[in-house]
Motif scaffolding. Structure first.
Motif, mmCIF file in Angstrom:
data_model
loop_
_atom_site.group_PDB
_atom_site.id
_atom_site.type_symbol
_atom_site.label_atom_id
_atom_site.label_comp_id
_atom_site.label_asym_id
_atom_site.label_seq_id
_atom_site.Cartn_x
_atom_site.Cartn_y
_atom_site.Cartn_z
ATOM 1 N N SER A 1 25.578 42.677 43.314
ATOM 2 C CA SER A 1 24.881 43.958 43.196
ATOM 3 C C SER A 1 24.934 44.485 41.762
ATOM 4 O O SER A 1 23.929 45.000 41.246
ATOM 5 N N LEU A 2 26.087 44.363 41.104
ATOM 6 C CA LEU A 2 26.210 44.828 39.722
ATOM 7 C C LEU A 2 25.281 44.046 38.798
ATOM 8 O O LEU A 2 24.562 44.624 37.976
ATOM 9 N N GLU A 3 25.303 42.732 38.952
ATOM 10 C CA GLU A 3 24.449 41.883 38.108
ATOM 11 C C GLU A 3 22.971 42.208 38.326
ATOM 12 O O GLU A 3 22.194 42.297 37.373
ATOM 13 N N THR A 4 22.575 42.400 39.573
ATOM 14 C CA THR A 4 21.173 42.691 39.879
ATOM 15 C C THR A 4 20.734 44.007 39.255
ATOM 16 O O THR A 4 19.651 44.106 38.661
ATOM 17 N N MET A 5 21.564 45.025 39.365
ATOM 18 C CA MET A 5 21.227 46.342 38.848
ATOM 19 C C MET A 5 21.143 46.358 37.327
ATOM 20 O O MET A 5 20.343 47.098 36.745
ATOM 21 N N LEU B 1 28.198 45.938 53.284
ATOM 22 C CA LEU B 1 28.034 45.021 52.162
ATOM 23 C C LEU B 1 27.034 45.543 51.135
ATOM 24 O O LEU B 1 26.941 45.002 50.028
ATOM 25 N N ALA B 2 26.293 46.591 51.473
ATOM 26 C CA ALA B 2 25.426 47.248 50.489
ATOM 27 C C ALA B 2 26.157 48.374 49.773
ATOM 28 O O ALA B 2 25.660 48.912 48.779
ATOM 29 N N ALA B 3 27.360 48.738 50.257
ATOM 30 C CA ALA B 3 28.126 49.848 49.676
ATOM 31 C C ALA B 3 28.436 49.676 48.193
ATOM 32 O O ALA B 3 28.510 50.674 47.470
ATOM 33 N N PRO B 4 28.661 48.434 47.672
ATOM 34 C CA PRO B 4 28.914 48.315 46.223
ATOM 35 C C PRO B 4 27.847 48.929 45.337
ATOM 36 O O PRO B 4 28.137 49.323 44.204
ATOM 37 N N TYR B 5 26.631 49.036 45.832
ATOM 38 C CA TYR B 5 25.580 49.659 45.032
ATOM 39 C C TYR B 5 25.895 51.123 44.737
ATOM 40 O O TYR B 5 25.456 51.670 43.721
ATOM 41 N N LEU B 6 26.660 51.778 45.619
ATOM 42 C CA LEU B 6 27.050 53.166 45.383
ATOM 43 C C LEU B 6 27.973 53.263 44.176
ATOM 44 O O LEU B 6 27.804 54.107 43.300
ATOM 45 N N VAL B 7 28.971 52.390 44.132
ATOM 46 C CA VAL B 7 29.924 52.381 43.021
ATOM 47 C C VAL B 7 29.226 51.957 41.736
ATOM 48 O O VAL B 7 29.452 52.534 40.656
ATOM 49 N N ASN B 8 28.372 50.961 41.848
ATOM 50 C CA ASN B 8 27.740 50.396 40.659
ATOM 51 C C ASN B 8 26.665 51.283 40.053
ATOM 52 O O ASN B 8 26.155 50.982 38.971
ATOM 53 N N LEU B 9 26.324 52.373 40.728
ATOM 54 C CA LEU B 9 25.406 53.329 40.122
ATOM 55 C C LEU B 9 25.958 53.801 38.780
ATOM 56 O O LEU B 9 25.238 53.892 37.783
ATOM 57 N N VAL B 10 27.258 54.098 38.753
ATOM 58 C CA VAL B 10 27.911 54.552 37.523
ATOM 59 C C VAL B 10 28.268 53.374 36.636
ATOM 60 O O VAL B 10 28.031 53.389 35.424
ATOM 61 N N VAL B 11 28.838 52.330 37.232
ATOM 62 C CA VAL B 11 29.290 51.177 36.450
ATOM 63 C C VAL B 11 28.138 50.517 35.722
ATOM 64 O O VAL B 11 28.214 50.215 34.522
ATOM 65 N N ALA B 12 27.027 50.285 36.426
ATOM 66 C CA ALA B 12 25.878 49.628 35.814
ATOM 67 C C ALA B 12 25.293 50.473 34.687
ATOM 68 O O ALA B 12 24.857 49.939 33.656
ATOM 69 N N GLY B 13 25.259 51.791 34.869
ATOM 70 C CA GLY B 13 24.749 52.661 33.821
ATOM 71 C C GLY B 13 25.556 52.534 32.538
ATOM 72 O O GLY B 13 24.995 52.510 31.434
ATOM 73 N N GLU B 14 26.880 52.439 32.673
ATOM 74 C CA GLU B 14 27.728 52.286 31.492
ATOM 75 C C GLU B 14 27.532 50.915 30.844
ATOM 76 O O GLU B 14 27.522 50.792 29.618
ATOM 77 N N VAL B 15 27.398 49.888 31.665
ATOM 78 C CA VAL B 15 27.179 48.536 31.114
ATOM 79 C C VAL B 15 25.868 48.492 30.341
ATOM 80 O O VAL B 15 25.796 47.947 29.233
ATOM 81 N N VAL B 16 24.820 49.085 30.906
ATOM 82 C CA VAL B 16 23.518 49.106 30.240
ATOM 83 C C VAL B 16 23.599 49.880 28.929
ATOM 84 O O VAL B 16 23.080 49.446 27.894
ATOM 85 N N GLN B 17 24.262 51.029 28.950
ATOM 86 C CA GLN B 17 24.379 51.849 27.755
ATOM 87 C C GLN B 17 25.104 51.112 26.634
ATOM 88 O O GLN B 17 24.752 51.238 25.466
ATOM 89 N N ARG B 18 26.112 50.308 26.990
ATOM 90 C CA ARG B 18 26.926 49.623 25.986
ATOM 91 C C ARG B 18 26.304 48.310 25.511
ATOM 92 O O ARG B 18 26.700 47.796 24.470
ATOM 93 N N THR B 19 25.385 47.753 26.266
ATOM 94 C CA THR B 19 24.817 46.457 25.882
ATOM 95 C C THR B 19 23.424 46.568 25.268
ATOM 96 O O THR B 19 23.116 45.851 24.317
ATOM 97 N N LEU B 20 22.561 47.415 25.809
ATOM 98 C CA LEU B 20 21.215 47.533 25.263
ATOM 99 C C LEU B 20 21.242 48.177 23.879
ATOM 100 O O LEU B 20 22.064 49.072 23.646
ATOM 101 N N PRO B 21 20.388 47.726 22.970
ATOM 102 C CA PRO B 21 19.278 46.782 23.169
ATOM 103 C C PRO B 21 19.664 45.305 23.062
ATOM 104 O O PRO B 21 18.780 44.451 23.077
ATOM 105 N N ASN B 22 20.975 44.990 22.947
ATOM 106 C CA ASN B 22 21.400 43.583 22.828
ATOM 107 C C ASN B 22 21.483 42.955 24.220
ATOM 108 O O ASN B 22 22.566 42.700 24.756
#
Length: 548
Positions: free
Chosen positions: A55-59, A169-190
């Motif tokens: 779920s994290l990777e997909t988001m 099994l879809a519940a990780p998407y709830l947690v990853n709402l915040v986690v994925a946002g931070e990953v995107v912020q720290r990696t983009l535009p790279n």
């Protein structure tokens, strides 16, 4: 008389039936699997770990794709890339079902390797063909994981509890709402670093789940389900038909339409077709049509949503990420609630119907919001379809499985396959609309005469990052915003029209079945040779000494 599993495959099925009383000339046989399996708790932990990372990777990587296409100078091909990925997702369903039937562990090992290779290719892409190759491998792996996940959930749970499992099994998407946002912020535009990171993480986190499934198969033999005989001709016809639709030309579309009846007749005459049309009746047909129409509607508005929000607002990558995940968040929350609702009511039809109605209301709201651009309205326009879609997705899949409890793999593969056909149609239509109308809208709203003006508009069309170089007060940015809103209005308008049909299909075709606590298929052979199968209680394939 004992009937082997293979003989019960073509039996007429009742999704909710009571045991038939024995009569003269008939016999009763229960198909059971009483083998001890690996510890259930360890398997569940490994399953949760794999689904969390998935779920994290997909988001996260979903947002990288827009930047990757823009970086190689082909942002206008984003819809084509999405359509091609959908073809792989669709064709991959029967292949994945066949591999999973012969061994869950082997299937997951193959999926992890393919996943890693696809992400690695995407990370190193310097041109569109390489990016296409990476995304196709990635789509194939994603398709396989979806099928393996559905099969393992069916092994672990009863029909009544299956909605709860899907929601959990879809519940990780709830947690990853915040986690994925931070990953995107720290990696983009790279975006290359992000792709490369997940190329390593995914196979490592899939390893425990793969090991436990493979260990069970090695100790106790393969699962008591024969592998499917692949219909290579049918898969070839399906791939050709969908690929022709992607091309978008009038001649290719007409040719693809002529191939559809050929594919249908081939499926009727083949013992193990890629699309088992013999199963397409009643609730299964309803679930398949609902999935296809819902996916078509969704991808009409979703394919270019990320660049639309990025261009028409001044949000940071983190804020855009949170907005994009609003749909996922509400989808997951509704999925959890759907599992509880189905468990309590034991019904699927009306939760499915009202979920589709909410989904329609959200799409209508998005049509209004894309013009005003106000933040609250934009957020609600994503949350409402997610709530309806989460409820509908869980109810629809269980409705189809209840209609054929002894053919879960085939039913899941077929309904998911036809949903991806809707994906192809929706993303393909979005691409055609985008390519046809955006250049005209840019010419209308972005000033500039002569060669310089044409070159500027060409660059704006190919890369949304070029638009981002201008502030909102600049006439180029303002004109681009107006052009994007005009084209998005066409996309969402088409999405609204398609969304009108799923509630009608649900009302007409979905059975209001009663969800039982059992997951076994019992087979009866009567005096006249007629075969009937009904769902009754059995021991789940994957279990421990302590069952819930």
């Amino acid at each position: 008389m004992t009937i082997p599993d293979s003989a019960s495959g073509d039996a007429p099925l009742r999704g909710d039936a009571s045991p038939s009383s024995s009569s003269s000339g008939s016999s009763h046989a229960s198909v059971k699997d009483e083998r001890p399996m690996v510890p259930r708790r360890a398997l569940v932990v490994a399953l949760v770990l794999a689904t969390y990372v998935y779920s994290l990777e997909t988001m996260v990587t979903m947002q990288y794709t827009s930047y990757a296409a823009s970086a190689v100078g082909h942002h206008d091909q984003l819809g084509t890339l999405a359509s091609a990925s959908a073809v792989v997702l669709a064709v991959g369903k029967p292949l994945s079902a066949s591999i999973a039937a012969s061994g869950r562990g082997r299937a997951l090992c193959f999926i992890a390797v393919t996943y890693s290779l696809g992400l690695a290719l995407s990370a190193t892409a310097r041109n569109m063909p390489t990016l296409f190759a990476g995304q196709m491998l990635y789509a194939a792996a994603s398709s396989g994981f979806q099928i393996v996940l559905q099969v393992v959930i069916a092994d672990l749970s009863s029909l009544r509890r299956r909605g709860v499992w899907n929601g959990m099994l879809a519940a990780p998407y709830l947690v990853n709402l915040v986690v994925a946002g931070e990953v995107v912020q720290r990696t983009l535009p790279n975006w290359r670093v992000g792709y490369g990171m997940f190329a390593v993480i995914v196979p490592l986190t899939f390893a425990p789940f793969t090991y436990l499934l493979y260990k069970e198969e090695k100790q106790h033999g393969p699962v008591a389900q024969p592998p499917l005989n692949l219909d290579y001709k049918g898969l070839g016809l399906l791939t050709l038909t969908l690929s022709l639709f992607i091309l978008g030309s009038w001649g290719a579309t007409v040719f693809a339409c002529h191939l559809i009846p050929i594919l249908f007749l081939h499926s009727l005459r083949t013992p193990n077709p890629a699309i088992p049309v013999r199963l397409l009746h009643g609730a299964i047909l309803g679930s398949a049509l609902i999935g296809a129409l819902d996916f078509a509607s969704f991808y009409l508005g979703w394919t270019y949503l990320y660049p639309f929000i990025t261009v028409t607002t001044e949000w940071t990558p983190r804020a855009v990420s949170y907005f994009i995940y609003t749909n996922t968040l509400s989808l997951t929350a509704a999925g959890l609630a759907a599992g509880a609702i189905l468990y309590a009511t034991r019904r699927v039809k009306w939760p499915l119907f009202w979920g589709l109605v909410f989904r329609l209301g959200g799409v209508i709201l998005m049509y209004i919001a894309r013009a005003s651009g106000t933040t609250p309205l934009l957020i609600v326009s994503q949350a409402l379809p997610g709530l309806g879609g989460g409820l509908a997705n869980v109810a629809s899949s269980i409705s189809a499985q209840a209609a054929a409890p002894d053919r879960i793999g085939e039913v899941s593969a077929m309904t998911l396959l036809l949903a991806e056909v809707g994906n192809v149609a929706g993303a393909g239509a979005a691409t055609r609309i985008w390519k046809r109308y955006l250049p005209a809208e840019l010419e209308r709203h972005v000033s500039g005469n002569g060669t310089a003006g044409e070159e500027l508009r060409r660059e704006l069309f190919k890369s949304f990052e070029k638009i981002m170089e201008y502030p909102m007060s600049d006439p180029v940015r303002a004109g681009s915003v107006a052009a994007y809103r005009a084209v998005m209005g066409r996309l969402v308008g088409c999405s609204v029209i398609v969304s009108l049909f799923p509630p009608l299909v649900c009302y007409l075709l979905t059975d209001d079945v009663h969800l039982a606590d059992d997951v076994q298929v019992d087979v009866e052979v009567e005096a006249d040779g007629h075969v009937e199968a009904a769902a009754h209680e059995r021991t789940p394939l994957l279990h421990s000494e302590h069952q819930d």
